[in-house]
Design an enzyme around this catalytic site. Structure first.
Site: not given
Ligand code: ASP
Length: 338
Positions: A86, A199, A217, A227, A229-230, A250-251, A253
């Protein structure tokens, strides 16, 4: 949930016309008690891999190192671990089979930040994020520009796609549709079942009360190329204020970006919430925005200036590691939904 079934709970919680908000969660389930620390330094990292990251970060702190070096070293160990699918080397790739990494870093004492997004071929993206912070007048660099910047500073290009990650990507591609020309093998092995999230956040308050944090991550597995993410977004996957504390997410985003998740957690702490309350509050908001249900996972970890920690997620099975005077221990986070 006691006598109240989940369905009744949501029915009651709907509360339309009763003058209460649409969804007001009334309980949390907790695994182990929130980690309690008696002094500094303290490290908190997300996930089971947090134990390894904490160990490496502690090595720096125990030799008198500062919080920034500690978070970088801690995150580097996970980035370079090719078994960890990850983060960094060995991370699961995008839909084209290319590993694209996102990372951010913040340094409390000098109130600075750096980030990289969609960075290919560099094993330790958080160290490139640190360079963006320290050796440029920018905060965020992405794609080819970020790669050129890393190479200019001596980072070496590396193929980050391990055979294990490639096989998992191939299985995903072969099972996407029965209307294309890709076939999966006749028998699927157990290890072909893949995860799509993962992450690491590493947050440190050092012995001087200085705070640093990193989020790094490979992002959502099989994402559309480009793309973000957060994780590379300051305020979403990571935020800190040296006067208050730090938070990381995490998770999924996309939801963390929409709620400015880590920023919210830190602002909650500024207004007097404990790290635990601050994380739970943001999880509640995400669930509320989804009408009381969520078929995805988001997790937050937080630490305040005193070294108190907290963690919360939408669903269970989120763990986090805290290294304090009691040693390096894993905890189950609080969660709101089963
Ligand atoms: N938050 C990361 C992202 O959305 C993924 C993860 O934490 O699992 O890219």
């Amino acid at each position: 949930m006691g006598d109240l079934s989940r369905r009744d709970f949501f029915k009651n919680a709907a509360g339309v016309g009763l003058g209460i908000s649409f969804f007001e969660p009334i309980f949390f389930k907790r695994g182990a008690a929130t980690a309690v620390s008696a002094g500094l330094p303290v490290i908190i990292s997300s996930g089971g891999h947090g134990i390894k990251a904490n160990e490496a970060a502690w090595q720096i702190l125990s030799k008198g190192g500062n919080s920034l070096d500690a978070v970088e070293k801690g995150a580097n160990v996970i980035e370079s671990d090719q078994e960890d699918m990850s983060v960094g080397l060995g991370g699961l790739p995008n839909e084209e089979g290319e590993v694209e990494l996102d990372a951010s870093i913040m340094s409390g004492p000098d109130r600075n930040a750096g980030a990289v997004g969609a960075l290919k071929y560099i094993e330790n993206p958080c160290s490139v994020a640190r360079l963006v912070m320290e050796r440029s007048d920018h905060v965020m660099m992405v794609g080819k520009g970020a790669l050129r910047f890393a190479l200019a500073h001596g980072f070496k290009k590396k193929d980050l796609l391990t055979d294990k990650a490639r096989e998992i990507w191939l299985r995903w591609k072969e099972n996407l549709s029965d209307k294309d020309d890709w076939f999966p093998p006749k028998e699927l092995k157990e290890e072909d079942v893949f995860q799509t999230y993962g992450t690491i956040n590493v947050l440190v308050v050092d012995v001087n009360g200085n705070i640093s944090g990193i989020t790094t991550t490979s992002g959502l597995a099989f994402k559309i190329p480009g793309r973000l993410g957060d994780s590379p977004i300051i305020g979403a996957g990571l935020y800190l204020d040296n006067d208050v504390g730090a938070a990381g997410a995490t998770g999924r985003g996309e939801e963390v970006i929409k709620t400015c998740g880590s920023f919210m957690v830190v602002e909650n702490m500024r207004r007097g919430m404990s790290p635990q309350e601050a994380c739970e509050d943001v999880v509640k908001r995400i669930i509320k925005w989804h009408g009381g249900k969520a078929d995805f996972q988001d997790n937050f970890v937080a630490i305040n200036k005193k070294g108190e920690t907290g963690a919360a997620s939408i669903h269970k099975r989120f763990r986090y590691a805290v290294y304090n005077e009691k040693g390096n221990n894993l905890y189950d986070g609080a969660y709101l939904l089963d």
